[in-house]
Design an enzyme around this catalytic site. Sequence first.
Site, short mmCIF file in Angstrom:
data_model
loop_
_atom_site.label_atom_id
_atom_site.label_comp_id
_atom_site.label_asym_id
_atom_site.label_seq_id
_atom_site.Cartn_x
_atom_site.Cartn_y
_atom_site.Cartn_z
N TRP A 188 0.84 -1.20 0.00
CA TRP A 188 0.00 0.00 0.00
C TRP A 188 0.88 1.25 0.00
O TRP A 188 0.68 2.18 -0.79
CB TRP A 188 -0.92 -0.04 1.22
CG TRP A 188 -1.90 1.10 1.35
CD1 TRP A 188 -2.17 2.08 0.43
CD2 TRP A 188 -2.74 1.37 2.49
NE1 TRP A 188 -3.14 2.93 0.92
CE2 TRP A 188 -3.51 2.52 2.17
CE3 TRP A 188 -2.94 0.73 3.71
CZ2 TRP A 188 -4.45 3.06 3.06
CZ3 TRP A 188 -3.87 1.27 4.59
CH2 TRP A 188 -4.61 2.41 4.26
N ASP B 228 1.38 -8.21 -1.22
CA ASP B 228 -0.03 -7.84 -1.23
C ASP B 228 -0.17 -6.41 -1.72
O ASP B 228 0.45 -5.49 -1.17
CB ASP B 228 -0.62 -7.97 0.17
CG ASP B 228 -2.08 -7.55 0.20
OD1 ASP B 228 -2.93 -8.34 -0.25
OD2 ASP B 228 -2.36 -6.42 0.66
N TYR C 245 -4.02 1.29 -5.09
CA TYR C 245 -2.83 1.83 -4.44
C TYR C 245 -2.04 2.63 -5.47
O TYR C 245 -1.36 2.08 -6.33
CB TYR C 245 -1.96 0.71 -3.87
CG TYR C 245 -2.57 -0.08 -2.74
CD1 TYR C 245 -3.73 0.34 -2.09
CD2 TYR C 245 -1.99 -1.27 -2.30
CE1 TYR C 245 -4.28 -0.38 -1.06
CE2 TYR C 245 -2.54 -2.01 -1.25
CZ TYR C 245 -3.69 -1.55 -0.65
OH TYR C 245 -4.23 -2.29 0.38
N HIS D 168 -12.07 -6.08 -2.40
CA HIS D 168 -11.38 -5.11 -1.55
C HIS D 168 -12.34 -4.41 -0.58
O HIS D 168 -12.85 -3.33 -0.85
CB HIS D 168 -10.68 -4.08 -2.44
CG HIS D 168 -9.65 -3.27 -1.72
ND1 HIS D 168 -8.81 -2.39 -2.36
CD2 HIS D 168 -9.30 -3.21 -0.41
CE1 HIS D 168 -8.00 -1.82 -1.50
NE2 HIS D 168 -8.29 -2.29 -0.29
N SER E 142 -10.98 -9.35 1.28
CA SER E 142 -10.38 -8.53 2.33
C SER E 142 -11.54 -7.89 3.07
O SER E 142 -12.37 -7.21 2.46
CB SER E 142 -9.47 -7.46 1.71
OG SER E 142 -8.84 -6.68 2.72
#
Length: 327
Positions: A21, A51, A56, A121, A152
């Site tokens: 991220w 990940d 991002y 997400h 997630s």
Amino acid sequence: MQYRPLGRTGFNVSTVSFGAWAIGGSWGSTNDAESLLALHRALDLGVNFIDTADVYGDGHSEKLIAEVRNQRKDPFVVATKVGRRSSPHTADSYNRTNLTAYVERSLKNLRTEALDLVQLHCPPTDVYYRPEVFGVMDDLERAGKIRHYGVSVEKVEEGLVALEYPNLKSVQIVYNLFRQRPSELFFRQAEAKRIGILARLPLSSGMLTGKLKPDTRFAADDHRAFNRNGEAFDRGETFSGFDYDLGLKAVESLKPLVPAGFTLAQLASRWALMDPAVSCIIPGTRTVGQADANCSASDLPPLAPELMERLRAVYEEQVKPHVHLRW
């Protein structure tokens, strides 16, 4: 570096992975040269799981990972996330057209013919009660666009519902010394179904490094400045949803418990790996120094039972009343 199975995927992943991220954005300024060095360093240290997500840096994180993959011969697993590109981000936006387009975009960004692991997400809770959404993921897997899929989640409830979908392979969830609820029921259910668990925010947005202070200032584009109360996305993503000042006080209670030879960050990371249901932790990484520090936790010895009890007591007394039932 230690490795554990990622559920039924067939992947054995490093217990410390690379959270990408920060190399995309929302954690202050980024430097691509530094980010690439950090990626290479982590891989050199045995990390084989990265990940990321398509949002991002609007795909920038994925593109940096693709660049590194192109430069190396050693294989590694890349998990990305899709769904939050939609505006507005609603349950209805998780439809066949959007999900297919997002997967196609990530395939292009990552320069690959099939995505190793795609995670929905942090969708709205209602998405978990829509079998047709998971049917789309089944179809994308059958089409060879993705090898495996997972979710997630923000809440334990969402994770428990997701476990009901037979082709689901992984669940990513916030789990750290300040967010212990997942281990009570959810982890045991996931273990029974051989679902991989990806524990994100093991250092609670940096709070569990012990380096933050009452007067610490964060850049305007750092979510730790702009999302303290959930202004941009779920509050639980920033300092685990725990009040900043209360977090600092809890950290002061943890510091005397750090064993000789450990840092507080290493203690927090090793604690998260004590539960066998956890496939790996996902600490955010954007510098070589952070890669070194994060990876060092994998080979540390198990924590003593009495220490685990004392750590639990800090949670029970200072943290649980504020966060436990929210997520």
